[in-house]
Design an enzyme around this catalytic site. Sequence first.
Site, PDB file in Angstrom:
ATOM      1  N   SER A 102      65.802  54.563  75.827  1.00  0.00           N
ATOM      2  CA  SER A 102      64.484  54.101  75.211  1.00  0.00           C
ATOM      3  C   SER A 102      63.732  55.012  75.203  1.00  0.00           C
ATOM      4  CB  SER A 102      64.495  52.732  75.235  1.00  0.00           C
ATOM      5  OG  SER A 102      62.763  52.985  74.910  1.00  0.00           O
ATOM      6  N   ASN A 103      63.445  55.563  73.835  1.00  0.00           N
ATOM      7  CA  ASN A 103      62.000  56.473  73.734  1.00  0.00           C
ATOM      8  C   ASN A 103      60.745  56.082  74.366  1.00  0.00           C
ATOM      9  OD1 ASN A 103      63.303  58.196  72.099  1.00  0.00           O
ATOM     10  ND2 ASN A 103      63.508  56.816  70.242  1.00  0.00           N
TER      11      ASN A 103
END
Length: 352
Positions: free
Chosen positions: A84-85
């Site tokens: 996940s960014n």
Amino acid sequence: MKTVEQAQELIHRQVRVKLGFFPTPIHKLEKVSQDTGVELYIKREDFSGMTLFGGNKMRKLEYLLGDAQAKGCDTVITYGATQSNHAMETATAARKCGMKPILYLAALVEPKEEDIRANLLLDTILGAEIHILPTLPGELMADTFVRCRGQVEERIAELEREGHKVYDMPSGGSTAVGVVGYADSFVETMGQLRDQGIHPDYFFTSTGTGGTLAGLSAGKALLGSDVKLIGIQVSPKDPEGYPKHVAGLANQALERIGAEERTDLSQFVCDPNYFAPGYEMPSKAANDDIRYLARSEGLFTDPVYSGKGFHGLMEYIRDGRIPKGSTVVYFHTGGTTALFSEAEIVGDLTRI
Ligand SMILES: Cc1ncc(COP(=O)(O)O)c(C=O)c1O
């Protein structure tokens, strides 16, 4: 209906911490514009900072961590996939603000302990408390978080017993507070275009948890803009529920800042046609457009978000849904760390 300056004045009354570098640049893609007959501009949200690995989340996090600090929180919990960014950017922002980052990460792609990569590597360097949640076959990520909620609640109770105050932030930071950050982005972009004498016909972004698209549509409502807003989905969603969720978030953000304007379902499009075969699963056609953008403009997009969004935009241009001569802005939302992630996510980009 407000001017750019009036809208900015209203938005910037919200509590916020300074994390990113704004305004982000906007520039023309000369080669792609020549190739397609469309005037194509790119809004460089990938240049938001606060690190080299910034992206759309920084705008939301300025408001979210401002809210967390105002509530006296010293710990931030958030959620996402292992790559996940949002989770990684939240961990950077939490560290800058002196808060402890705790991440619950769904293992859609199983990380290999001996070869930790990309965002998960950055989370590790940041010393985030990382909880990997195994996923069930075919399970949507949102359902993994519901199934594992008990585990999170136990951890929150434990932290509270120890005297900590926890800010529990949903995946993508897509709450009314975070969405205000993207209304800010819309208004900033319209100001930049106005100053260059450019009238945009279309704005494109990729859309996941919906906060970015919601913020853009809140900004559009604030300014009474006629730009057409198109979100290219990166994952499957309920076709009725998802747009309602996006409009609901946008209107909550407008209410939060004390604006009287509202948006509705006619003001944006959620396009589900370009995420196949699935979230964090590479598409051959999107990877072709990632190579095209890299080879024509020297720019990188990623196989999970910005590459699929750009591919969706290119398909609209190719089949004439965007007429030649139109002016289009593509929001580059970041995420290029995915290019250094597991082979399952990168797909055929490793081949020429
Ligand atoms: C690089 C990138 N682009 C786009 C999105 C989509 O943003 P949102 O979740 O606000 O819809 C995300 C986050 O999920 C992202 O990390």
